[in-house]
Design a protein around this motif. Structure first.
Motif, short mmCIF file in Angstrom:
data_model
loop_
_atom_site.label_atom_id
_atom_site.label_comp_id
_atom_site.label_asym_id
_atom_site.label_seq_id
_atom_site.Cartn_x
_atom_site.Cartn_y
_atom_site.Cartn_z
N GLY B 74 -4.62 13.08 25.97
CA GLY B 74 -3.61 12.54 26.88
C GLY B 74 -3.14 11.15 26.50
O GLY B 74 -2.08 10.71 26.92
N VAL B 219 2.19 9.76 33.46
CA VAL B 219 1.11 10.43 34.17
C VAL B 219 0.83 11.77 33.52
O VAL B 219 1.74 12.57 33.33
N ILE B 220 -0.42 11.98 33.14
CA ILE B 220 -0.83 13.26 32.60
C ILE B 220 -1.42 14.06 33.77
O ILE B 220 -2.43 13.67 34.34
N THR B 221 -0.76 15.13 34.16
CA THR B 221 -1.26 15.92 35.29
C THR B 221 -0.79 17.36 35.20
O THR B 221 0.25 17.65 34.61
#
Ligand SMILES: Cc1ncc(C[n+]2csc(CCOP(=O)(O)OP(=O)(O)O)c2C)c(N)n1
Ligand code: SF4
Ligand SMILES: [Mg+2]
Lengths: 258, 366
Positions: B74, B219-221
């Protein structure tokens, strides 16, 4: 009478919204501790000038959307796995501030292994641990930290040690680990407590940046919705019952011992 | 330079470790399990953190190592892990998160027999898990199946290239035979790890703090509560998978031009099938070998075309019959298709494959 314009002057400023808090509605219940701790984290990052050097890891729990509120880079972990993500981020980017923000179910139940081992390896990270003694997000079920006798959706007659075991003091365990530099238990129920908690977060972040080891800041918190109390009553209940079992204060500070 | 073309003798697992360092991998995260522990052991011995700066971490579990991959990937770094079947089963949560959040990373599965703790002997019975996603949700992992120590080394860099090109986890699906056998190998030339600046340029989506003030937060989601938005995200993933299917199919076809029959096999099974084919050809049966190299995306069209040209297809795999369904689907049942496999860690013998082909011939002659 002073006009609005006359009052809103720099010299009259008492408190302001932290620069890193986004202008969005929060999903937290009014009175919930999460919002206060978010504000402290945002303030400390800005005061340390680390906006462009921070990676936050959000949990699965009520704070899952922490990334919507604090204006930094985030990664949203699987339930309990935040310390594993943080381990990699910090090892691969040693000059970054890497912190996780986790609830008690996330940290002390499903993620116990990831938590203990990241702390024990002395990863140069900070774990912010919101202990509200309940699973807030999923509707108020028993957490590993739920107090004996406390009623939740999955222990409606009160937590019974013969059925459910004992409330887990994972912060005390963390203090025993060689890898931890600073382990503390704080709260945010009063102005004085909020100030202390902010200092603790700053100390933990500084340790992380200086490569001193792992840092754990537990915040004994309220979940007024899960506890089915109004915010004022929840604070009173916390002082009366939670502090008795979860003693507030520093458990370990290698700085001080030296 | 001359030194870099040197021919070495080593195990498949060792080749993975050497190749990782040489192709500029930034971090390896793993947990010991037979038959692949040599990957972590070799890395620990080579100490790449003192040379290329590659990070090597022995994690507390495969759950942790895959989540370290998720975190490291990420931030835009080239990160990898390796394990064997029971460990890869534990990794499925993290792989699904990586697919959902579009995080690149490389997973090596040196398969052993199952189910459960099973055996430490080789198997190909994780084919379904690898090619069908394996965890929760609609997703795919790009799956490369090496059949030599040389390909173990070569597929590390290829795996990373594909993972980053499509922002998706990639997997090398190997097995205990390829992992443990010693063969000649020419390692890839040493390439430097990417600089921070290169990572910022290549991975503008990465969450590592850099450039926040000008670009806004990353944002890594994989989370999205609005079903309408979530459906769009899923459709985006599906469109990406379609591109992968169009552009990244890899296979090898040997002696299929004049063949009356074909054997379809991947990985170590293809090596054994090659031996069987020598015997069959010596006995006068014209058999070709078709070897899928990417198991997902699967070489559907090539197998479809092959099925038009031959009288029958024998699928050889070290499991109870998994890839055979993909072959049948691709061939659209236009020729007889049979499967031969051994289970429980037993590797098929070339003579057994010859025998299975003789049986297939009888079916086709009827
Ligand atoms: C693997 C997995 N199991 C269960 C859940 C459901 N779940 C979501 S949040 C949660 C509990 C969160 O409680 P806590 O960590 O205490 O956070 P709080 O909401 O109280 O802040 C659970 C069980 C999940 N998302 N993933
Ligand atoms: S459910 Fe509890 S923890 Fe969650 S937002 Fe409401 S008060 Fe806070
Ligand atoms: Mg909780």
């Amino acid at each position: 009478m002073l006009t609005r314009e006359e009052i809103i002057q720099p010299q009259n400023l008492v408190a302001e919204k932290p620069a890193l808090m986004n202008n969005v509605d929060m999903h937290y219940c009014p009175g919930c501790s999460h919002g206060v701790v978010h504000k402290l984290v945002a303030e400390v990052i800005a005061e340390m000038g680390l906006e462009e050097k921070t990676i936050g890891i959000s949990p699965v729990g009520c704070a899952v959307f922490a990334y919507r509120y604090i204006d930094i880079d985030w990664q949203e972990a699987a339930h309990g796995r935040a310390p594993a993500l943080a381990t990699a981020c910090k090892r691969l980017w040693p000059d970054r501030l890497v912190f996780t923000y986790q609830g008690d179910g996330d940290l002390a139940c499903i993620g116990t292994a990831e938590t203990i081992h990241a702390l024990n390896r002395g990863e140069n990270i900070t774990i912010i641990f919101i202990n509200n003694a309940i699973y807030g997000m999923t509707g108020g079920q028993m957490a590993p930290t739920t107090l004996l006798g406390m009623k939740t959706a999955t222990c409606p007659y009160g937590r019974d040690p013969r059925l459910h075991g004992y409330p887990l003091k994972i912060t005390e365990i963390a203090a025993q680990l060689e890898g931890t530099a600073y382990v503390t238990r704080q709260s945010v129920h009063s102005v004085a407590a909020i100030r202390k908690c902010k200092k603790a977060i700053r100390h933990a972040f500084e340790n992380s940046m200086q490569g001193k080891g792992s840092n754990l800041v537990e915040v004994v918190s309220t979940c007024n919705s899960g506890w089915k109390m109004n915010p004022v009553k929840a604070n009173e209940w916390m002082e009366e019952h939670m502090f008795d079992y979860y003693h507030v204060g520093d458990l370990k500070d290698t700085e001080v011992i030296r | 330079m001359a030194q870099e073309r040197e021919v070495l003798l080593m195990k498949g697992n060792e080749a993975i470790a050497h190749a990782a360092i040489r192709c500029g991998c930034d971090g390896y995260f793993g947990y010991p399990i037979t038959p692949q522990s040599e990957v972590l052991e070799t890395l620990a011995e080579l100490k790449p953190w003192e040379t290329t700066g590659m990070v090597v971490v022995q994690a507390e579990s495969e759950v942790a190592s895959i989540n370290m991959l998720y975190g490291g990937g990420g931030t835009g770094k080239r990160v990898m892990t390796s394990s064997s079947s029971p460990g890869v089963a534990l990794m499925q949560e993290g792989i699904a998160y990586m697919a959902g959040a579009e995080v690149p990373g490389l997973i090596v599965n040196v398969q052993r027999g199952g189910p459960g703790l099973g055996t430490i002997q080789p198997s190909q019975s994780d084919y379904y898990q690898a090619t069908r996603g394996g965890g929760n949700g609609d997703y795919h992992v790009i799956v490369l199946a090496p059949n030599s120590v040389q390909e173990m080394a070569d597929f590390v860099d290829l795996g990373f290239e594909l993972a980053f090109r499509y922002r998706n986890p990639a997997m090398i699906l190997s097995d205990g035979v390829i992992g443990q056998m010693m063969e000649k190998v020419v390692l890839p030339p040493q390439k430097p790890r990417r600089t921070d600046e290169e990572i910022y340029a290549e991975c503008p989506w990465a969450s590592n703090g850099h450039g926040l003030k000008t670009r806004g937060p990353q944002v890594i989601t994989s989370l999205e509560l609005d079903p309408a938005v979530m459906e769009q995200r899923n459709l985006h993933l599906q469109a990406k998978y379609k591109q992968v299917e169009e552009n990244e199919v890899r296979f090898e076809s040997t002696g299929c031009e004049d063949a009356e029959y074909a054997i379809v096999a991947f990985g170590s099974a293809s090596r054994i099938a090659q031996k069987a084919i020598e015997t069959l050809r010596n006995n006068g049966t014209k058999v070709g070998l078709f070897r899928p190299i990417t198991l997902w995306p699967f070489p559907k069209k090539a197998i479809h075309d092959l099925a038009q040209r031959v009288k029958g297809i024998l699928v050889v795999e070290i499991n109870a019959g998994m890839m055979v369904y993909d072959v049948e689907n691709a061939a659209e049942h236009c020729v007889p298709i049979r499967q031969f496999g051994r289970l429980g860690g037993i590797v098929p013998d070339p003579d057994e494959i010859v025998e299975a082909m003789e049986q297939l011939k009888q079916v086709c002659c009827k």
